[in-house]
Design an enzyme around this catalytic site. Structure first.
Site, PDB file in Angstrom:
ATOM      1  N   LYS A 131      62.032  12.913 -57.040  1.00  0.00           N
ATOM      2  CA  LYS A 131      62.243  12.284 -58.341  1.00  0.00           C
ATOM      3  C   LYS A 131      63.593  12.731 -58.896  1.00  0.00           C
ATOM      4  CE  LYS A 131      59.798  11.868 -62.798  1.00  0.00           C
ATOM      5  NZ  LYS A 131      58.538  12.242 -63.495  1.00  0.00           N
ATOM      6  N   SER A 224      56.030   8.007 -64.594  1.00  0.00           N
ATOM      7  CA  SER A 224      57.477   8.120 -64.422  1.00  0.00           C
ATOM      8  C   SER A 224      57.913   8.569 -63.038  1.00  0.00           C
ATOM      9  CB  SER A 224      58.041   9.090 -65.466  1.00  0.00           C
ATOM     10  OG  SER A 224      57.621  10.415 -65.229  1.00  0.00           O
ATOM     11  N   SER A 246      52.139  11.515 -64.736  1.00  0.00           N
ATOM     12  CA  SER A 246      53.245  10.885 -64.018  1.00  0.00           C
ATOM     13  C   SER A 246      53.277  11.079 -62.511  1.00  0.00           C
ATOM     14  CB  SER A 246      54.583  11.343 -64.609  1.00  0.00           C
ATOM     15  OG  SER A 246      54.735  10.824 -65.906  1.00  0.00           O
TER      16      SER A 246
END
Length: 589
Positions: A131, A224, A246
């Protein structure tokens, strides 16, 4: 800068027929998505996949290790195959914000080690993605924020050092909801100012509904931490982060297995924060064993994160000793039926909340039948005391997080300030750790930058969450933070998850999909999600007539107390082996 951009690039698509196949239905649509806003340049060069008998599509870590050991493929060829898939599908999905230009070199080095008889473990030579809020020093770390576009931090995250020491190759930085979804409440999942929108590979079309037709996906990508690249086999697995759902939500929505660890099992040093009270990194993969191997490689005690070291590490370093196909036999699994399965009316409220759709409820009944067939004892109901508490001050459902402008100072009496307070405290500390290289001085400077660059797309959906964070006073509001933190812990742990586990002598609680995320993250406790089926993608307002939405993947989560990952891995692995429900998105072969 030692990286080439490879962010959402839907502008390269033409009107190709059939953009996606459902999880369970291999039929296609007849409309191509429009160009994505603010798409950065394409990767510098296309890399053709090598002629090889081994394919990376749906391959597990074990599959890859066996193929490399047998000489059917090299780590370099794995990287080349994934780069070819990124080049082929990356634009359509908006899966990556950056792709490494050193991955092939690292693969060659690891291939030489293997040839010399050195294999570091189950991650040796495996390409994965991170990420883009996790520090790397050979690719930018932007958090998706325009203020950090192109920024390469001066140090790498502890978990990155651990992964590389275990032999993993960091191939790419995944797209994300900007700043881990702490910018604005109206920001769609998977959107950021640097790369635009990302798309779920099980239905990678934009939402056609009026008022929602800004480019956002019609099938939600989830939280996310993007799972789209792993689901579409653009890399073997990825590392996300979770503050409130997330990793669980994108894993569910992209038919992935994921582990949301106990807070403190993995160092947060070198990760753009929301709040240290709840933040953790976590692995996302196609299979439980792969997620477990990543977890084992990432966890460590780190002087830079004093929360670490609270849980004993895996004996094998990869949790392989907990991959037990018969682990459900005799396991006591609780069903937190109130709110999570069936609606409840909180004290003082006139209307019920929570519950499942008919399709979701039917899916969970099938899950329970499978668990019983494998020897598990289903305790139903095993309600969470704080969820059904009659006193308002003791009811978990009445103490959510403060999120939006109405919950700024003066309107935050009945919500927890954990996230908005933590973002001010920990974001400023993170910026300070960057030294002279920091693009900004503090959260106030970020808000000012965003306002000054609004015309360039810095805050397409506003910045309400940043605003209510920045009005916090870290010193003056400390007592309020302490009181809210104590209440969160009481309602989520003592009178929450722990109470339900202890009263019924349970190994774990079983939740539909990601539904545990709020209480789980306040507790800082672990969960493992496993793919299971798909349910209708029902939107409100409904989609226009003639638009045939594809189903949404739907998984299950096993939830336990602090440091219970070993037992949860056993249960999740046994369920996975009993069902083998993971199906790839058919449009991305």
């Amino acid at each position: 800068m030692s990286a080439s951009s490879c962010a959402p690039l839907l502008n390269r698509l033409t009107a190709a027929l059939g953009l996606a196949a459902a999880l369970l239905v291999a039929s296609c649509d007849k409309a191509a998505p429009p160009a994505v806003e603010q798409a950065p340049p394409a990767a510098e060069a296309s890399v053709a996949a090598p002629a090889a008998t081994f394919s990376v599509v749906e391959a597990s870590f074990t599959d890859m290790q066996a193929a490399m050991e047998d000489g059917r493929v090299t780590s370099r060829q794995l990287v080349e195959q994934y780069l070819a898939r990124i080049d082929q599908y990356g634009e359509q999905l908006g899966a990556a914000l950056a792709v490494s230009d050193t991955a092939l070199q690292k693969a060659d080095e690891l291939d030489k080690e293997r040839a010399a008889g050195k294999v570091r473990g189950p991650l040796h030579g495996i390409p994965i993605a991170l990420k883009d809020n996790i520090h790397t020093t050979d690719m930018p770390t932007t958090g998706g924020a325009l203020a950090f576009k192109g920024y390469v931090p001066p140090y790498e995250a502890t978990l990155v050092s651990n992964l590389e020491a275990a032999g993993a190759i960091i191939l790419a930085k995944t797209t994300l909801t900007e700043l881990a979804n702490w910018v604005a409440t109206g920001m769609p999942n998977g959107y950021n100012a640097v790369g635009g929108y990302s798309y779920n590979p099980y239905d990678p079309r934009p939402d056609p509904r009026e008022g929602f037709d800004d480019g956002r996906p019609v099938l939600d990508t989830g939280g996310s931490s993007s799972g789209v690249g792993t689901a579409a086999n653009l890399w073997a697995a990825n590392v996300g982060t979770e503050t409130s759902g997330s990793t669980q939500i994108p894993a569910n929505n992209n038919a992935l297995a994921a582990i949301k660890p106990t807070v403190g099992r993995i160092s947060r040093h070198g990760i753009i924060p929301i709040t240290a009270d709840q933040d953790t990194a976590g692995p996302m993969a196609k299979y439980v064993a792969d997620a477990a191997a990543l977890l084992g490689a990432m966890e460590s005690q780190d002087a830079n994160d004093t929360t670490t070291g609270i849980c004993p590490p895996s004996a094998s370093g990869a949790y392989s000793e907990h991959l037990l196909a018969d682990a459900l036999a005799g396991a006591r699994i609780g069903i937190p039926r109130s709110f999570y399965y069936q609606p409840v009316t909180p004290p003082g409220s006139d209307s019920p909340t929570g519950g499942l759709s008919a399709a979701e409820a039917a899916a969970m009944e099938r899950v329970m039948a499978i668990l019983r067939d494998k020897g598990a004892v289903i305790v139903d109901p095993a309600d969470i005391p704080s969820v059904i508490a009659e006193a308002p001050e003791d009811n978990q459902l009445l103490f959510g997080n403060c999120y939006d402008l109405p919950q700024g100072k003066g309107g935050d009496e009945h919500c927890s300030i954990m996230l908005k307070y933590g973002m001010k405290r920990d974001f400023n500390s993170w910026l300070a750790s960057l030294g002279d290289s920091a693009p900004l001085a503090n959260l106030t400077a970020l808000r000012e930058f965003n306002l000054a660059h609004e015309a360039q797309g810095a805050i397409k959906y506003g910045q309400a969450e940043l605003d209510i964070s920045d009005e916090m006073d870290v010193e003056a509001d400390r007592d309020r933070w302490r009181a809210d933190r104590d209440k969160d812990i009481r309602l989520s742990r003592t009178e929450g998850i722990d109470a339900a586990l202890q009263v019924h002598n349970l190994d774990a609680l079983l939740f539909p999909a990601w539904k545990s995320e709020n209480i789980l993250n306040k507790a800082g406790y672990p969960a493992i999600i496993v793919p299971f089926t798909a349910v209708p993608n029902t939107l409100d307002p409904p989609l226009p007539e003639g638009f045939d939405p594809r189903p949404l993947p739907f998984g299950i989560s096993f939830v336990g107390t602090a440091c219970s990952e070993p037992r949860l891995i056993e249960l999740a692995y046994a369920f996975e082996q009993a069902t083998k429900a993971r199906r790839p998105p058919a449009r991305f072969p």
